[in-house]
Write an enzyme that holds these catalytic residues in place. Structure first.
Site, mmCIF file in Angstrom:
data_model
loop_
_atom_site.group_PDB
_atom_site.id
_atom_site.type_symbol
_atom_site.label_atom_id
_atom_site.label_comp_id
_atom_site.label_asym_id
_atom_site.label_seq_id
_atom_site.Cartn_x
_atom_site.Cartn_y
_atom_site.Cartn_z
ATOM 1 N N PRO A 122 -4.785 1.201 -5.349
ATOM 2 C CA PRO A 122 -4.371 1.835 -6.601
ATOM 3 C C PRO A 122 -4.238 3.348 -6.467
ATOM 4 C CG PRO A 122 -6.695 1.296 -6.676
ATOM 5 C CD PRO A 122 -6.168 0.702 -5.400
ATOM 6 N N HIS A 123 -3.365 3.926 -7.250
ATOM 7 C CA HIS A 123 -3.175 5.371 -7.263
ATOM 8 C C HIS A 123 -2.579 5.771 -8.597
ATOM 9 C CE1 HIS A 123 0.590 3.551 -5.940
ATOM 10 N NE2 HIS A 123 1.195 4.548 -6.565
ATOM 11 N N GLY A 124 -2.727 7.039 -8.945
ATOM 12 C CA GLY A 124 -2.196 7.534 -10.203
ATOM 13 C C GLY A 124 -1.109 8.562 -9.972
#
Length: 662
Positions: A571-573
C-alpha cells in the site's frame, strides 16, 4: 395431458401483450390448433395461469389478462416449475449449491425450503446443510442470504453486486455439454462452449434474439466488439433481462451518459428488446446497457469526440519519465509507447469518467509476472488522475502495464549506460570503436558519436559516460575515460571497473540515507484498514509523511487494490504528502483478507519524486523480494529488525564483487 405443453402455451402468452391467434400458437409449438383449443379448455390450464386469466375473441385469438405484477408472478411460478426438468435435461453436473444459487438469482420472491427439497430430491434438513457454503460464497461478493421461517430464503444486497455474483456463477458453473459429434449450430461470434453455456442458463431462443440485437448495436456504433467482450455483453444482457423481469433494477441514474454515442446504440437496442421480449425496459437499465457498451473493448479504435477527452500529452510523457526512473530503463524515447499510451488512454479515461468498468482477465498474471511494472504504474499514475479528475482501478492499471511491458521488451538489453564516443579519426575508426565497445561491454549504448570540437557545443549531462579517443578533452569529470584508438584490453578493463565503481558508489550513497527509513515490525491486526491507519499515522509521527497520508492510502485502496499475490501487499498514498521516502515492513501474525487476496506481509511504502536514486532502489529491492519466495519466507520467519533491514539493504551481487575487487 402434457405438462410441458401447458408451460409452453403459457410462455407464448406471456411473451405477447396483444391477442394471438390459436393457429399461430400451434405453429410455434408444432402441434395442431385443435390440440391448443383442447388444452385451453382444461380447468388445469386456468389453475396454472393464476393470478392471470385469459380472454378469447373471435377472429383475434386469445390474450393473457393481468397487470404487470400479476404477469411477473406467473412468470416466476412458471420459472420455478421448470427447474427440476432444467436440472435433469441441461445441467446434470450442477452441484446442489450452484442449483440453489441459480434459483435465487432468477426469483424475485422468497423461495421455500420445501420447493428446493422437492426439486433436488433432498430432505429439508439436507437443504439446510447446503445453505451455509452458499451464504459464505455470497458474502465474498457482498451479497447476503436471508432466511425467514415460514417465508423462505432470498438474496439481499446492492443490485450491481448481485448481478456480478450472478455472472460469476454462470461462468464458474459446470454444465453438461452435448457430445462432440452432436450437431449444434453455433454463431460465428461465439465459441461452441460459450454459446451452449448461455443457452443452458437463458435458453437458445433468448440468446439468439439478444445476439441479433447486440449486433444491431454494433451497426449503430459502426464498430465490432472483441469476441471475448461480445460473449460477456451477451451474458450481462441476459442477466439484466432476467433481473428486470423480477423487478430487480439498478438504482444509479447517470444522465450524463445521454451525450455519448453508446447511449444512442442502447436506445435502439432497448426498443428491439421491448418488442421482442414484450417487456418494459426502464430508463435506469438503459443507462446500465450504455455502461456495458462503453466498457466493452472494440476491434478498432473509435474516434473519441474532442469535447469528451483531451489527453495532456506532456503529462503522459511525464508519466513515462516516472516509470523510466523507477524501472531504471529509459523509455522516454520510445515513440511506439507514447503513441500506444495516448491511443489507449483516451477510451480508458472516457470509460472511467462515465463510470463504465472494464474487466482485465490477465490482471492476476500481470501482477505476478510484471510486479515491478505494476508497482511503478500504481505510484506514477497519480498526476494523470489529478489532471483528469478520475481514478484508475486495478483493471485499467493492468492494461497500462501491458503497454509498458511491451516497451521494455522492445529494449534489447533492458537498462544501458548512455555513452558518447569522442573520436577525431573519421567515420571508419569511430564505427570500428563503436562496434568493439558494444560487443565487449553489453551495458554500453553509444547514443552519440562526435568530434572533440563538436563536444564543446553539447551538454555532457545528457550522457552517463564519455569515452575519449582523442585525449584532447581536459576535464576532471569522473565519467570521462580516455581510450586508445584500437581499444586495448586495458581500455576494456578500465571501463568495466568504472561501471562497477559506479554501482558501488550508487549503492553506498543510497543505503547510507535509507538505514533509518526501513522499519520492520510484527503485529496482530485484523484488517487492511487497521494496517493502513496505524502505520500511516506511525510514518506521520516519525516525520516522514504529512497529516492525511493514512487517509490517502485508504482512498487509493478504494480505487485499486495494492495486493500483489504471494500473500504480499504494497500500500502507498499520495506522493504529495511524502516528506521522506520510507518503508515499514509489517509482518502479520495471522493472514488477513485484502480484497480478493489473503495477505500476511505488508510493505507500507511512502515515496516521493524528489530523490530518484532512493525511489529506484526501493522499487528494485521491493521487486526482488516480492518475486522471491525464499526472501519472503526469510522475512516472515525473522524476529530480528536489524536482520530484516540488512536483508532489504544488502548489496546486489555485482556490488559485493566490485567491492572485493577494489
Amino acid at each position: 395431458m402434457n405438462l410441458q405443453l401447458y408451460k409452453a402455451i403459457i410462455k407464448v402468452l406471456l411473451e405477447h401483450q396483444h391477442y394471438i391467434a390459436v393457429v399461430n400458437i400451434a405453429a410455434q409449438l408444432a402441434v395442431s390448433a385443435k390440440t391448443i383449443h383442447n388444452y385451453l379448455s382444461e380447468p388445469v390450464f386456468h389453475e396454472m395461469i393464476r393470478p392471470c386469466t385469459v380472454d378469447k375473441k373471435q377472429k383475434l385469438g386469445i390474450k393473457l389478462i393481468g397487470n404487470e405484477n400479476q404477469r411477473n408472478e406467473l412468470y416466476e411460478k412458471l420459472l420455478l416449475a421448470e427447474y427440476p426438468a432444467s436440472r435433469q435435461d441441461y445441467i446434470p453436473a450442477l452441484e446442489d449449491e450452484a442449483y440453489i444459487l441459480h434459483t435465487l438469482f432468477r426469483l424475485g420472491t422468497p423461495c421455500t425450503i420445501q420447493s428446493l427439497a422437492a426439486a433436488l430430491y433432498k430432505s429439508r434438513t439436507g437443504i439446510q446443510g447446503v445453505l451455509k457454503p452458499i451464504a459464505q460464497w455470497l458474502h465474498k461478493h457482498d451479497v447476503f442470504l436471508i432466511k425467514k421461517e415460514h417465508v423462505g430464503i432470498w438474496l439481499q444486497g446492492d443490485e450491481g453486486k448481485i448481478r456480478t455474483a450472478y455472472k460469476e456463477l454462470c461462468l464458474q458453473m459446470k454444465i453438461a455439454l452435448p457430445a462432440a459429434g452432436e450437431s449444434t449450430t453455433v454463431p460465428d461470434r461465439l465459441t461452441r462452449q460459450n454459446y451452449l453455456r448461455l443457452c443452458c442458463f437463458f435458453g437458445r431462443e433468448s440468446v439468439d434474439a439478444l445476439q441479433q440485437i447486440l449486433t444491431l448495436g454494433e451497426v449503430v456504433l459502426n464498430n465490432k466488439f472483441t469476441e471475448n467482450d461480445f460473449f460477456e455483453l451477451l451474458l450481462k444482457l441476459s442477466i439484466c433481462l432476467q433481473r428486470i423481469r423480477i423487478k430487480k433494477l439498478t438504482t444509479i441514474d447517470t444522465t450524463s451518459l445521454k451525450n455519448i454515442h453508446e447511449y444512442l446504440a442502447a436506445q435502439v437496442m432497448r426498443s428491439h428488446i421491448e418488442e421482442r421480449f414484450q417487456m418494459k425496459f426502464p430508463d435506469e437499465e438503459l443507462y446500465e446497457i450504455t455502461r456495458y457498451l462503453l466498457a466493452a473493448r472494440k476491434q478498432k479504435n473509435s474516434p473519441v469526440p474532442i469535447n469528451e477527452v483531451q489527453i495532456n500529452e506532456p503529462l503522459t510523457q511525464q508519466f513515462i519519465r516516472r516509470i523510466s526512473q523507477f524501472l531504471q530503463i529509459d523509455l522516454t524515447g520510445d515513440q511506439d509507447l507514447i503513441h500506444n499510451l495516448l491511443l489507449h488512454l483516451k477510451p480508458a479515461i472516457r470509460r472511467i469518467k462515465y463510470g463504465a468498468k472494464t474487466e482485465n482477465p490477465l490482471l492476476d498474471k500481470i501482477r505476478h509476472n510484471y510486479t515491478n511494472i505494476y508497482l511503478a504504474v500504481m505510484t506514477s499514475i497519480e498526476e494523470l488522475e489529478q489532471e483528469e479528475k478520475i481514478a484508475f482501478d486495478a483493471n485499467e492499471i493492468g492494461y497500462l502495464c501491458l503497454h509498458i511491458a511491451a516497451a521494455v521488451n522492445r529494449r534489447e538489453n533492458g537498462q544501458y549506460i548512455k555513452t558518447c564516443l569522442i573520436c577525431d579519426g573519421g567515420i571508419t575508426l569511430s564505427k570500428y570503436l563503436e562496434s568493439m565497445l558494444q560487443s565487449h561491454i553489453e551495458e554500453l549504448k553509444i547514443i552519440k558519436v562526435c568530434t572533440s570540437s563538436e563536444l564543446k557545443h553539447m551538454n555532457p549531462e545528457e550522457f552517463d559516460l564519455l569515452l575519449d579517443e582523442t585525449h584532447l578533452i581536459k576535464s576532471e569529470d569522473a565519467k570521462l575515460i580516455q581510450i586508445s584508438d584500437l581499444l586495448e584490453p586495458d581500455d576494456i578493463a578500465k571501463i568495466k571497473s568504472w561501471i562497477v565503481g559506479r554501482h558501488v558508489l550508487y549503492f553506498q550513497q543510497t543505503v547510507t540515507g535509507l538505514r533509518d527509513k526501513v522499519l520492520y515490525v510484527h503485529d496482530d491486526l485484523k484488517s487492511k484498514e487497521e494496517v493502513l491507519i496505524k502505520y500511516g499515522h506511525y510514518l506521520q509521527e516519525k516525520g516522514y509523511v504529512k497529516p492525511g497520508y493514512a487517509e490517502s492510502m485508504l482512498e487509493r485502496e478504494k480505487r485499486a487494490s495494492t495486493a500483489m499475490g504471494r500473500y504480499v501487499a504494497v500500500p502507498h498514498g499520495s506522493h504529495t504528502l511524502v516528506l521522506v521516502s520510507s518503508l515499514v515492513i509489517v509482518n502479520l501474525k495471522h493472514t488477513i483478507s485484502w480484497d480478493e487476496f489473503n495477505v500476511d506481509l505488508v510493505f507500507v511504502l511512502a515515496a516521493n519524486f524528489s530523490n530518484v536514486a532512493t525511489n529506484q532502489y526501493f522499487f528494485r529491492r521491493l521487486y526482488s523480494i516480492i518475486k522471491d519466495e525464499t526472501l519472503i519466507s526469510k522475512i516472515k520467519k525473522s524476529a530480528d529488525t536489524q536482520a530484516i533491514q540488512a536483508l532489504f539493504l544488502e548489496a546486489p551481487a555485482y556490488v559485493v564483487q566490485g567491492e572485493k575487487n577494489n
